[in-house]
Design a protein around this motif. Structure first.
Motif, short mmCIF file in Angstrom:
data_model
loop_
_atom_site.label_atom_id
_atom_site.label_comp_id
_atom_site.label_asym_id
_atom_site.label_seq_id
_atom_site.Cartn_x
_atom_site.Cartn_y
_atom_site.Cartn_z
N GLN A 1 1.02 -1.26 0.09
CA GLN A 1 0.00 -0.09 -0.19
C GLN A 1 0.81 1.13 -0.10
OE1 GLN A 1 -2.30 -0.79 3.35
NE2 GLN A 1 -4.08 -1.54 2.39
N ASP B 1 2.39 1.60 -3.38
CA ASP B 1 1.36 2.01 -4.51
C ASP B 1 1.01 3.55 -4.26
OD1 ASP B 1 1.06 -0.55 -5.34
OD2 ASP B 1 -0.74 -0.97 -4.47
N THR B 2 0.95 3.76 -2.98
CA THR B 2 0.64 5.34 -2.70
C THR B 2 1.98 6.08 -3.54
OG1 THR B 2 -0.27 5.00 -0.90
CG2 THR B 2 0.45 7.21 -1.08
N LYS C 1 4.05 5.42 -5.77
CA LYS C 1 3.94 5.15 -7.43
C LYS C 1 2.83 6.13 -7.85
CE LYS C 1 5.75 0.73 -8.10
NZ LYS C 1 5.36 -0.88 -8.06
N LYS C 2 1.81 6.43 -7.27
CA LYS C 2 0.74 7.23 -7.65
C LYS C 2 1.30 8.62 -7.63
CE LYS C 2 -3.88 9.04 -6.87
NZ LYS C 2 -3.44 10.26 -7.43
N LYS D 1 3.77 9.09 -10.53
CA LYS D 1 2.94 9.14 -11.60
C LYS D 1 2.29 10.64 -11.83
CE LYS D 1 -0.93 6.97 -14.23
NZ LYS D 1 -2.14 7.84 -14.24
N ASP D 2 1.69 11.16 -10.81
CA ASP D 2 1.23 12.60 -10.62
C ASP D 2 2.34 13.60 -11.19
OD1 ASP D 2 -1.26 11.50 -10.32
OD2 ASP D 2 -1.35 12.15 -8.16
#
Length: 114
Positions: free
Chosen positions: A96, A99-100, A102-103, A106-107
């Motif tokens: 988790q 994933d955070t 990576k987000k 990406k942003d």
């Protein structure tokens, strides 16, 4: 100090984690606004820090050394403050977090202001 924490590898890992953590904290303590490249570098350091934490947690999890067991329990207790529960396991918790990150990465790559 027990045998686990006398290990040169463990001491080096802890020193590296502390150095990265200090660098991250210093960056966030600086009141100026980070530029796009500085934010990307910060996220890169977060990813590195998370990977190093995963490895260290794996090490303490394998050890029966009393101090290592205490450290593992402390990590588990701390993780609970961030949403970890024993049913999902630390792998899920680390995933988790990954994933955070990576987000956010990406942003940043897409130019989203975070």
């Amino acid at each position: 100090m027990t045998e686990f924490f006398k290990s040169a590898q463990v001491r080096a890992a802890l020193a590296e984690l502390a150095e990265i953590q200090d660098d991250l904290a210093h960056t966030m303590a600086n009141p100026r606004v980070l530029g796009a490249e500085e934010r990307k570098e910060y996220v890169r350091k977060l990813k590195l820090f998370l990977e190093k934490q995963k490895i260290f947690f794996f090490r303490v999890s394998l050890s029966e050394d009393p101090e290592a067991v205490q450290v593992k329990e402390h990590i588990l207790d701390t993780a609970q403050m961030f949403g970890f529960n024993e049913m999902t396991g630390m792998d899920k918790f680390f995933q988790q977090l990954d994933d955070t990150i990576k987000k956010v990465e990406k942003d940043l790559d897409e130019g989203v202001d975070i």
